[in-house]
Design a protein around this motif. Structure first.
Motif, mmCIF file in Angstrom:
data_model
loop_
_atom_site.group_PDB
_atom_site.id
_atom_site.type_symbol
_atom_site.label_atom_id
_atom_site.label_comp_id
_atom_site.label_asym_id
_atom_site.label_seq_id
_atom_site.Cartn_x
_atom_site.Cartn_y
_atom_site.Cartn_z
ATOM 1 N N THR A 1 80.186 20.343 25.720
ATOM 2 C CA THR A 1 80.407 20.441 27.153
ATOM 3 C C THR A 1 81.765 21.071 27.426
ATOM 4 O O THR A 1 82.773 20.660 26.872
ATOM 5 C CB THR A 1 80.354 19.049 27.798
ATOM 6 O OG1 THR A 1 79.073 18.466 27.562
ATOM 7 C CG2 THR A 1 80.600 19.141 29.288
ATOM 8 N N THR B 1 81.292 22.724 35.412
ATOM 9 C CA THR B 1 80.962 22.268 34.066
ATOM 10 C C THR B 1 79.715 22.975 33.574
ATOM 11 O O THR B 1 78.799 23.245 34.363
ATOM 12 C CB THR B 1 80.706 20.750 34.056
ATOM 13 O OG1 THR B 1 81.896 20.064 34.453
ATOM 14 C CG2 THR B 1 80.312 20.251 32.664
ATOM 15 N N PHE C 1 76.979 22.515 30.263
ATOM 16 C CA PHE C 1 76.586 21.661 29.154
ATOM 17 C C PHE C 1 76.031 22.513 28.019
ATOM 18 O O PHE C 1 75.765 23.704 28.179
ATOM 19 C CB PHE C 1 75.573 20.631 29.646
ATOM 20 C CG PHE C 1 76.116 19.747 30.724
ATOM 21 C CD1 PHE C 1 75.927 20.055 32.071
ATOM 22 C CD2 PHE C 1 76.841 18.612 30.414
ATOM 23 C CE1 PHE C 1 76.444 19.249 33.073
ATOM 24 C CE2 PHE C 1 77.358 17.805 31.406
ATOM 25 C CZ PHE C 1 77.163 18.124 32.737
#
Length: 113
Positions: A30, A47, A49
């Protein structure tokens, strides 16, 4: 240990674009971008992943895009339609499955009006 090196910051005018890069010393699941404006707390920006799914803050949604090149251990932040309020030091963050996290040194973005 994971070393992170950001680049791509600079001085631009409102409405222009920048692309930030963050190169990791090895593969990390991540990764994300945060920013800290003068006199303010560091805030989350986006963000991504390991599977490629992403999240981003409401303030940048539709303008900023996070994506990654796993072959290069690199995460990018494409920033379009930049505004003066986007002025900040942008930091890359990596988080391993075991919970350990690492930060880059930051790259400065200045947006003039």
């Amino acid at each position: 240990q994971v070393q992170l090196v950001e680049s791509g910051g600079g001085l631009v005018q409102a409405g222009e674009s920048l692309r930030l890069s963050c190169v990791a010393s090895r593969s990390v699941g991540t990764m994300g971008w945060y920013r800290q404006a003068p006199g303010k707390q560091r805030e989350w920006v986006a963000t991504i992943f390991s599977g490629g799914s992403t999240n981003s803050a409401g303030s940048v949604k539709g303008r900023f895009t996070i994506f990654r090149d796993n072959a290069k251990n690199t995460v990018y932040l494409q920033m379009n339609s930049l505004q003066p309020e986007d002025t900040a030091v942008y930091y890359c963050r990596a988080r391993q499955i075991d919970g350990r996290e690492y930060w880059g040194q930051g790259t400065q973005v200045i947006v003039s009006s």
